[in-house]
Design a protein around this motif. Structure first.
Motif, PDB file in Angstrom:
ATOM      1  N   GLY A 233      43.264  69.700 -14.993  1.00  0.00           N
ATOM      2  CA  GLY A 233      42.200  70.595 -14.115  1.00  0.00           C
ATOM      3  C   GLY A 233      42.327  71.712 -13.684  1.00  0.00           C
ATOM      4  O   GLY A 233      41.365  72.782 -13.148  1.00  0.00           O
ATOM      5  N   ALA A 234      43.811  71.875 -13.104  1.00  0.00           N
ATOM      6  CA  ALA A 234      44.376  73.333 -12.976  1.00  0.00           C
ATOM      7  C   ALA A 234      44.082  74.404 -13.423  1.00  0.00           C
ATOM      8  O   ALA A 234      43.714  75.368 -13.122  1.00  0.00           O
ATOM      9  CB  ALA A 234      46.259  73.159 -12.597  1.00  0.00           C
ATOM     10  N   VAL A 237      40.213  74.988 -12.998  1.00  0.00           N
ATOM     11  CA  VAL A 237      40.024  75.708 -11.176  1.00  0.00           C
ATOM     12  C   VAL A 237      40.737  77.398 -11.445  1.00  0.00           C
ATOM     13  O   VAL A 237      39.573  77.685 -10.562  1.00  0.00           O
ATOM     14  CB  VAL A 237      41.456  74.660 -10.563  1.00  0.00           C
ATOM     15  CG1 VAL A 237      40.807  75.478  -8.948  1.00  0.00           C
ATOM     16  CG2 VAL A 237      40.218  73.534 -10.039  1.00  0.00           C
ATOM     17  N   VAL A 240      38.105  79.702 -13.755  1.00  0.00           N
ATOM     18  CA  VAL A 240      36.639  79.731 -12.781  1.00  0.00           C
ATOM     19  C   VAL A 240      36.953  80.756 -11.293  1.00  0.00           C
ATOM     20  O   VAL A 240      36.042  81.332 -11.257  1.00  0.00           O
ATOM     21  CB  VAL A 240      35.925  77.972 -12.363  1.00  0.00           C
ATOM     22  CG1 VAL A 240      35.088  78.443 -11.559  1.00  0.00           C
ATOM     23  CG2 VAL A 240      35.925  77.284 -13.753  1.00  0.00           C
ATOM     24  N   VAL A 241      37.672  80.242 -11.035  1.00  0.00           N
ATOM     25  CA  VAL A 241      37.833  80.568  -9.408  1.00  0.00           C
ATOM     26  C   VAL A 241      38.113  82.323  -9.855  1.00  0.00           C
ATOM     27  O   VAL A 241      37.477  83.655  -9.341  1.00  0.00           O
ATOM     28  CB  VAL A 241      39.066  80.319  -8.617  1.00  0.00           C
ATOM     29  CG1 VAL A 241      39.339  81.597  -7.719  1.00  0.00           C
ATOM     30  CG2 VAL A 241      38.890  79.060  -7.876  1.00  0.00           C
TER      31      VAL A 241
END
Length: 348
Positions: A233-234, A237, A240-241
């Motif tokens: 998940g990290a 994220v 994507v950021v």
């Protein structure tokens, strides 16, 4: 006289599994006790990673040779499906044939480099520490006159070195392939999600970040499966950021086109924004007259005299890549420092 024997890596006596006596007490061998232990624990993943790197390098070399021969035979260097270069007239069929033959292998190579950091985080970084803490085997090592910080350093240094070496080699070979098949001919441009994530220092930086995320999450969560989920998940994220802010890491260039000019950028330019400019030089978004009943009248009302395009030229590729990689490596360093502080606080 009393003799004290240190336990080996798996809790056996000093000579268990070592009839030749090549390992010292406490599991010390030619690579040193802790390094030997880490290498032994993760030799399967190291072997798989290095085998994948070797296979990927060979595949890129073969693909480069075949693609280069096709491009030379059909004179496609610098040509695209719709090209403004006069010498590329009539090459559309050949470009289509090239993309049919080599587009898919190129995408697979890009996908491998995009997913490699995530796989490193999941199957190396996440279980690296979490599995030891979950099973309690770290307690045995820490009783062998090994400090917690030294143990953590040894657990992470060798994997980091293997990851750094493997991803650097694979990225360099892919960049060598890209010199032939990238951009116009293949239609896979440097600014695409796959292209940018596969070139230069970017996959290397993300791989080290994935390792650091897995280590820190393992220290905090102490559960292997949970750590793997958090690491995945990290990484998603972060990627994507950074993908969203990537166009703004470097100032764009703005090209203006007059009313009689064709608004056309080079194929390898990354279009970031576009719109209209007025006689005073002000820029208006391209949607300013979208809902107007009289489109031409709306443009005249705003005193529009031409169009503009904000873009990153191909010369911005490597600066953008190094800036993003620097951000990722800085985040990696911060997470590493936090991991050592967590280790010191919990184990002294």
């Amino acid at each position: 006289m009393t003799t004290t024997a240190h336990l080996g890596a798996n809790g056996a006596g000093p000579d268990a599994g070592d009839p030749g006596g090549t390992r010292e007490a406490g599991g010390r061998g030619r690579l040193g006790g802790l390094v030997w232990l880490v290498r032994r624990q993760h030799r399967l993943f190291f072997g798989v990673l290095l085998a994948a790197v070797a296979a990927g390098a060979v595949g890129c070399a073969v693909l480069r040779g075949r693609a280069a021969a096709f491009i030379d035979a059909h004179h496609l260097d610098g040509c695209s499906m719709i090209s403004l270069v006069p010498r590329c007239d009539g090459t559309q069929d050949a470009v289509t044939a090239f993309r049919s033959a080599y587009g898919r292998p190129l995408q697979l190579a890009e996908m491998e480099l995009l997913l490699l950091p995530v796989l490193i985080g999941l199957f190396l970084g996440a279980p690296l520490i979490a599995r030891e803490l979950e099973a309690g085997t770290h307690k045995l090592v820490l009783t062998q006159s090994v400090g917690p910080l030294r143990w953590l350093a040894a657990k992470t240094a060798l994997p980091a070195l293997v990851v750094l070496t493997g991803t650097t080699v694979l990225s360099a070979v892919f960049a060598w392939l890209w010199q032939v098949v990238g951009d116009e001919v293949s239609g896979s441009y440097w600014y695409s999600t796959l292209g940018f994530a596969s070139l230069g220092p970017v996959p290397v930086a993300y791989s080290l970040l994935a390792l650091a995320i897995g280590v820190l999450a393992g220290l905090r969560l102490r559960r292997t499966v949970l750590t793997m989920g958090v690491t995945l998940g990290a990484m998603v994220v972060v990627q994507v950021v950074l993908q969203q802010i990537r166009p703004y890491l470097l100032p764009t260039r703005s090209t203006e086109f007059g009313p009689k000019e064709s608004a056309q950028l080079p194929d390898d330019a990354w279009l970031v924004g576009q719109g209209y400019y007025t006689r005073s030089g002000a820029h208006l978004p391209d949607t300013v007259c979208e809902s107007a009943g009289n489109y031409e009248g709306c443009l005249r009302t705003h005193d529009v005299v031409g169009q503009y395009m904000d873009h990153h030229p191909v010369s911005h590729h490597w600066p953008l890549a190094w800036i993003e990689s620097g951000i990722v490596l800085a985040l990696t360093a911060v997470l590493t420092v936090i991991a050592f502080r967590v280790m010191r606080r919990r184990h002294g």
